[in-house]
Design an enzyme around this catalytic site. Sequence first.
Site, PDB file in Angstrom:
ATOM      1  N   VAL A  76       0.844  -1.197   0.000  1.00 56.61           N
ATOM      2  CA  VAL A  76       0.000   0.000   0.000  1.00 56.61           C
ATOM      3  C   VAL A  76       0.876   1.242   0.000  1.00 56.61           C
ATOM      4  O   VAL A  76       1.881   1.309   0.710  1.00 56.61           O
ATOM      5  CB  VAL A  76      -0.904   0.008   1.262  1.00 56.61           C
ATOM      6  CG1 VAL A  76      -1.607   1.343   1.417  1.00 56.61           C
ATOM      7  CG2 VAL A  76      -1.909  -1.122   1.195  1.00 56.61           C
ATOM      8  N   CYS A  77       0.479   2.248  -0.800  1.00 56.53           N
ATOM      9  CA  CYS A  77       1.127   3.562  -0.759  1.00 56.53           C
ATOM     10  C   CYS A  77       0.042   4.620  -0.943  1.00 56.53           C
ATOM     11  O   CYS A  77      -1.152   4.319  -0.933  1.00 56.53           O
ATOM     12  CB  CYS A  77       2.216   3.690  -1.820  1.00 56.53           C
ATOM     13  SG  CYS A  77       1.606   3.688  -3.528  1.00 56.53           S
ATOM     14  N   ALA A  78       0.451   5.856  -1.133  1.00 57.57           N
ATOM     15  CA  ALA A  78      -0.521   6.948  -1.215  1.00 57.57           C
ATOM     16  C   ALA A  78      -1.334   6.894  -2.507  1.00 57.57           C
ATOM     17  O   ALA A  78      -2.555   7.060  -2.489  1.00 57.57           O
ATOM     18  CB  ALA A  78       0.186   8.293  -1.085  1.00 57.57           C
ATOM     19  N   GLU A  80      -0.281   4.688  -5.671  1.00 57.45           N
ATOM     20  CA  GLU A  80      -0.200   3.399  -6.360  1.00 57.45           C
ATOM     21  C   GLU A  80       1.217   3.072  -6.806  1.00 57.45           C
ATOM     22  O   GLU A  80       1.681   1.939  -6.673  1.00 57.45           O
ATOM     23  CB  GLU A  80      -1.128   3.342  -7.580  1.00 57.45           C
ATOM     24  CG  GLU A  80      -1.096   2.027  -8.331  1.00 57.45           C
ATOM     25  CD  GLU A  80      -2.028   2.022  -9.543  1.00 57.45           C
ATOM     26  OE1 GLU A  80      -1.525   1.884 -10.669  1.00 57.45           O
ATOM     27  OE2 GLU A  80      -3.252   2.146  -9.352  1.00 57.45           O
ATOM     28  N   MET A 105      -4.068   4.744  -1.160  1.00 59.68           N
ATOM     29  CA  MET A 105      -4.954   5.107  -0.048  1.00 59.68           C
ATOM     30  C   MET A 105      -6.028   6.105  -0.464  1.00 59.68           C
ATOM     31  O   MET A 105      -7.036   6.251   0.221  1.00 59.68           O
ATOM     32  CB  MET A 105      -4.127   5.662   1.106  1.00 59.68           C
ATOM     33  CG  MET A 105      -3.277   4.609   1.814  1.00 59.68           C
ATOM     34  SD  MET A 105      -4.256   3.302   2.627  1.00 59.68           S
ATOM     35  CE  MET A 105      -4.805   4.171   4.108  1.00 59.68           C
TER      36      MET A 105
END
Length: 382
Positions: A76-78, A80, A105
């Site tokens: 998971v990141c901000a 993609e 996210m």
Amino acid sequence: MANQNQLQAMSAAQVTKKLLSNEPLFILDVRNEEDFKDWKIEGSNVQIFNVPYFDLIDGVDAILDKIPEDKDILVVCAKEGSSKFVGEQLVEAGRRYVSYLTEGMKSWSEHLEPLKIGSLHGGGEIYQFVRIGKGCLSYMVISGGEAAVIDAVRMTDVFHSFAKEKNVQIKHTIDTHLHADHISGGRALAAQTNGTYWLPPKDAEEVVFEYEKLEEEAQIAVGNTLIRIQPVYSPGHTIGSTSLIVDNQFLLSGDILFVQSIGRPDLAGKAEDWVADLRTTLYERYKALPEDLIVLPAHFGKSAELGEGGKVCARLGDLFKSNPGLNITDEPLFRRTVTEQLPPQPHAYQEIRQTNMGKMTPNDEEQREMEIGPNRCAVHDV
């Protein structure tokens, strides 16, 4: 599980299904530590590990001993991109069940999961829309080919699609109060459906648009079976906060009462002024209501508040026994509890309030940025 030896995409909807069905999931969150501590994906069967992306640019060897080989792994990141990069490295390192969260996210913040709460007397249904990544809860009351949507979020396409699926026309949209932690979709949805938008007048003194007054005398009927929505003035979170009793079964409590906490009175800078209203609403007005009403709040703050199948609800009488915020008998202690040592205020909450008044018109990307982060409408440590 994800396919072996190939990085897979996993949508926010797919992650939600896993969480609500209590499937095990290991999450590697590669955002910076500050963002991770502020807001993360949570669930009863979720393991989560945070390592900033910049620590993994040269490879993932240093963390492989912490990454399981026999579980679904979600990176998971901000937005993609970083999660795809790290996910590909994990696959190359031999991890077999690796996915990344599509759109990061930001997508997690916006997904809504519709859940049936119950049936209404004489026909009809009530649904809860769980915005699992943000903690927002919206509702749709359906009866006789018509629908009312309560506390709609800005992603109105979800309500249009659901109404079409159920073959009903949205006639009313209702906000229980002027929201400060997310941008309301109520007014936009009413305009899109030629419906009526309702808002408590005491929260609407600065709005720049027309609305119907949500007051105790109002009786909002949905459908030909006359499923009535009865407003109950319940100030405290805001001066205009108004709860709704639907079909004499359900209490839509807005941001006044949650499953494990109570509303905070400080998001308009009026904590000292509104704390007495909050106590009166909870300890007198709500106490006088039937104990068998099912409380349906506008938010939840912790994954522990998700009940069976992900529903967020509780019997009013049970909350008067179990909710700490309803059991502070000492009035000075209550005042201190809801005015001191509160959680941080929602991100960009002043701008969100201005947007919900119609005084600001941010574009879609600006709205997404304004809403990033958890909901913070509750007094959680009561």
